[in-house]
Design an enzyme around this catalytic site. Sequence first.
Site, PDB file in Angstrom:
ATOM      1  N   PHE A  22      45.651  22.515 -61.578  1.00 50.31           N
ATOM      2  CA  PHE A  22      45.966  20.691 -61.296  1.00 50.31           C
ATOM      3  C   PHE A  22      44.851  20.131 -61.123  1.00 50.31           C
ATOM      4  CE2 PHE A  22      50.057  18.871 -59.733  1.00 50.31           C
ATOM      5  CZ  PHE A  22      49.545  17.763 -59.604  1.00 50.31           C
ATOM      6  N   VAL A  81      42.514  17.553 -55.009  1.00 49.58           N
ATOM      7  CA  VAL A  81      43.659  17.160 -54.635  1.00 49.58           C
ATOM      8  C   VAL A  81      43.589  15.682 -54.391  1.00 49.58           C
ATOM      9  CG1 VAL A  81      45.449  17.165 -52.937  1.00 49.58           C
ATOM     10  CG2 VAL A  81      44.031  19.251 -53.382  1.00 49.58           C
ATOM     11  N   ILE A  82      44.238  14.874 -55.127  1.00 49.37           N
ATOM     12  CA  ILE A  82      44.091  13.430 -55.436  1.00 49.37           C
ATOM     13  C   ILE A  82      45.237  12.718 -54.985  1.00 49.37           C
ATOM     14  CG2 ILE A  82      43.668  11.526 -56.982  1.00 49.37           C
ATOM     15  CD1 ILE A  82      42.482  13.513 -58.749  1.00 49.37           C
ATOM     16  N   HIS A  88      52.754  13.976 -50.020  1.00 53.77           N
ATOM     17  CA  HIS A  88      52.550  15.312 -50.264  1.00 53.77           C
ATOM     18  C   HIS A  88      51.099  15.741 -50.423  1.00 53.77           C
ATOM     19  CE1 HIS A  88      52.672  18.597 -53.574  1.00 53.77           C
ATOM     20  NE2 HIS A  88      53.577  19.063 -52.688  1.00 53.77           N
ATOM     21  N   PHE A 113      34.893  26.463 -48.926  1.00 47.56           N
ATOM     22  CA  PHE A 113      35.998  25.317 -49.396  1.00 47.56           C
ATOM     23  C   PHE A 113      35.109  24.445 -50.101  1.00 47.56           C
ATOM     24  CE2 PHE A 113      39.685  23.050 -48.469  1.00 47.56           C
ATOM     25  CZ  PHE A 113      39.382  21.581 -48.180  1.00 47.56           C
ATOM     26  N   ARG A 127      32.234  13.161 -57.594  1.00 48.02           N
ATOM     27  CA  ARG A 127      31.959  14.367 -56.967  1.00 48.02           C
ATOM     28  C   ARG A 127      31.921  15.533 -57.906  1.00 48.02           C
ATOM     29  NH1 ARG A 127      33.495  10.700 -53.953  1.00 48.02           N
ATOM     30  NH2 ARG A 127      32.631  10.208 -51.682  1.00 48.02           N
TER      31      ARG A 127
END
Length: 153
Positions: A22, A81-82, A88, A113, A127
Amino acid sequence: MKTYEGQLVATGLRFGIIVGRFNEFITNKLLGGALDGLKRHGASEEDITVVWVPGAFEIPLTAQKMAGSGKYDAVICLGTVIRGGTTHYDYVCAEVSKGVAHVGMATGVPTIFGVLTTENIEQAIERAGTKAGNKGFDAALSAIEMANLLKSM
Ligand SMILES: Nc1c(NC[C@H](O)[C@H](O)[C@H](O)CO)[nH]c(=O)[nH]c1=O
Ligand SMILES: CC(=O)[C@@H](O)COP(=O)(O)O
């Protein structure tokens, strides 16, 4: 006084890298940074295993399997994760961070992580190899240091 700290030497260490597909436009850059960090500190290609998962939520289960296998000195978890238009994001981020931390504690294998959790795409791009560096590279160095640290204690 005795002080421990892990050396940034990856020679002879075995690494697992888990990558969430993703937001692959970003996670591919994180993977490139992690591979760069490992190789430039002495890791051999044959000592690196890359596993792709659908998204960040699948990282902890995969990390548990890899860290529990005894085949790796460290496991690096990469994802992006955006935040979208619903809550969600909060659930994914919470479970992934908690899950990755649990795997490290449960297995004793450094489980790093390296998952970006950002408010927008721009923050993620910053990033993943632009103005804020590459968090995949940073995660690789943490993996090297922790693997050596735990071996020395
Ligand atoms: N929205 C993002 C996701 N969502 C997918 C979940 O990670 C998971 O694959 C799905 O819920 C099936 O279990 N994943 C990301 O890595 N990043 C996101 O922004
Ligand atoms: C982090 C996510 O799961 C997010 O990309 C999903 O987007 P949305 O909240 O608009 O469904």
